[in-house]
Enzyme design. Structure first.
Site, mmCIF file in Angstrom:
data_model
loop_
_atom_site.group_PDB
_atom_site.id
_atom_site.type_symbol
_atom_site.label_atom_id
_atom_site.label_comp_id
_atom_site.label_asym_id
_atom_site.label_seq_id
_atom_site.Cartn_x
_atom_site.Cartn_y
_atom_site.Cartn_z
ATOM 1 N N ARG A 241 0.858 -1.186 0.000
ATOM 2 C CA ARG A 241 0.000 0.000 0.000
ATOM 3 C C ARG A 241 0.892 1.233 0.000
ATOM 4 N NH1 ARG A 241 -3.487 -2.351 -1.931
ATOM 5 N NH2 ARG A 241 -5.597 -2.734 -1.184
ATOM 6 N N GLU A 270 -2.963 7.786 -4.588
ATOM 7 C CA GLU A 270 -3.329 7.304 -5.920
ATOM 8 C C GLU A 270 -4.814 7.515 -6.208
ATOM 9 O OE1 GLU A 270 -1.984 3.125 -5.242
ATOM 10 O OE2 GLU A 270 -4.027 2.575 -5.777
ATOM 11 N N HIS A 288 -0.756 0.444 -10.068
ATOM 12 C CA HIS A 288 -1.451 -0.530 -9.198
ATOM 13 C C HIS A 288 -1.944 -1.748 -9.998
ATOM 14 C CE1 HIS A 288 -3.789 -0.774 -5.138
ATOM 15 N NE2 HIS A 288 -3.462 -1.976 -5.565
HETATM 16 C C1 DGY Z 1 -5.619 -5.780 -3.253
HETATM 17 O O1 DGY Z 1 -6.183 -6.844 -3.461
HETATM 18 O O2 DGY Z 1 -5.390 -5.380 -2.103
HETATM 19 C C2 DGY Z 1 -5.248 -4.958 -4.427
HETATM 20 O O3 DGY Z 1 -4.222 -4.085 -4.115
HETATM 21 C C3 DGY Z 1 -6.443 -4.196 -4.923
HETATM 22 O O4 DGY Z 1 -7.053 -3.564 -3.854
#
Ligand code: DGY
Length: 322
Positions: A241, A270, A288
């Site tokens: 994250r 983001e 991402h």
């Molecule tokens: C997750 O599965 O956590 C991905 O980053 C998408 O949110």
């Protein structure tokens, strides 16, 4: 008996939307426009279930009114965008979608590691700009990956898959930092050694890959002090994250050459990218994409569906996190 009203906040793979429409009174988002916090708050009063994802901020305010919603079946393994304490206080169940994305997220973390080490982003930018003057012994020389030491922060399912690829595929030595003690047989599977703290891990690594949860517990875990503990030629990879890294501190470390490079798939604000990151040459950035394969995105949807099915037939959803 009327079917539960469910809201899917973003476009999902078609095959999964079809299944959801067969089983529930489902509302979809065909334009795929991200929902505002106000719209999400209103939806809490209108639906029995909301199927949110990382772009839906469900902070304490979203739970302020007595909502109709009974379950938030999150599409994604990470759920730091949902205030789970507020959900618990309202008896709202929260589920996520683990397992199905571990392989592909680890694949992408390895992609980023290789791209950063081998300067693939810089090479592609140079080539597309028409600036390549040809092969030469000193051109875009990177770092060897095979046999090096990889530090993994957070040894859950994705961290372990990263270790599997790095150790068995690239002969890397694995160091692990994890909140709880990892079983010796699990560490042995990856030739890994667990260390006691992030501070202990960082100085010994050629590469550091983040696989811990986001949220307040790990906000800015990697900051100037910890970046200073990394080797001057080491690389930092983040597919966890964005908030886990203090982005200004990282940009500063990259610009001053305090670390070898970095590669990020996730960002604190983001989809906005902190402008300080844009001018860092030794930084690879992806939008991402960790779980972005057809197989995984369908698997995530089906996993959310299973959680809903369990909940609405009176069982405990298999992936309940709150
Ligand atoms: C997750 O599965 O956590 C991905 O980053 C998408 O949110």
């Amino acid at each position: 008996m009327s079917r539960p009203r469910i809201l899917v906040t973003r476009r999902w793979p078609e095959a999964v939307e079809t299944r959801l429409a067969q089983e529930f009174d489902a509302t979809f988002n065909p334009d795929d426009t991200p929902m505002t916090e106000a719209a999400l708050r209103d939806a809490m009063a209108e639906y029995d279930a909301i199927l949110p994802t990382v772009t839906d901020k469900l902070g304490v305010a979203a739970f302020a009114e007595a909502p109709r919603v009974r379950i938030l079946a999150n599409y994604g393994v990470g759920f730091s965008h949902i205030d789970t304490e507020a959900a618990k206080a309202r008896d709202i169940v929260v589920t996520n979608t683990p397992d199905v994305l571990s392989d592909c997220t680890a694949d992408l973390a390895m992609t980023l590691l290789l791209m950063a080490a081998r300067r693939a982003g810089e090479g592609e930018r140079e080539l597309r700009a028409g600036d390549w003057s040809g092969w030469r012994p000193t051109h875009l020389v990177g770092s060897k990956v095979s046999g090096k030491t990889l530090g993994i922060i957070g040894f859950g399912r994705i961290g372990r898959e990263m270790a599997r690829r790095a150790h068995h595929g690239f002969g890397m030595k694995i160091l692990v930092q994890n909140r709880s003690q990892v079983a010796p047989e699990t560490l042995a599977e990856f030739g890994a050694t667990q260390v006691g703290s992030v501070e202990e891990l960082l100085p010994d690594c050629d590469f550091v890959s983040l696989h811990c949860p986001g949220g307040d517990a790990n906000r800015h875990l990697i900051n100037a002090d910890r970046l200073a503990l990394m080797r001057a030629d080491a690389f930092l990879i983040n597919t966890a994250r964005g908030e886990v890294i203090h982005e200004e501190d990282l940009a500063n470390a990259l610009q001053k050459g305090r670390i070898g490079g970095a590669a990020l798939d996730v960002f604190e604000g983001e989809p906005a990218i902190n402008p300080v990151l844009r001018n860092c040459d030794r930084l690879v950035m992806l939008p991402h994409l960790g779980s972005a394969t057809r197989e995984t995105r369908e698997g995530m949807g089906l996993r959310a569906l299973e959680n809903l099915q369990a909940f609405f037939t009176g069982s405990t959803p298999p992936d309940r996190v709150a």
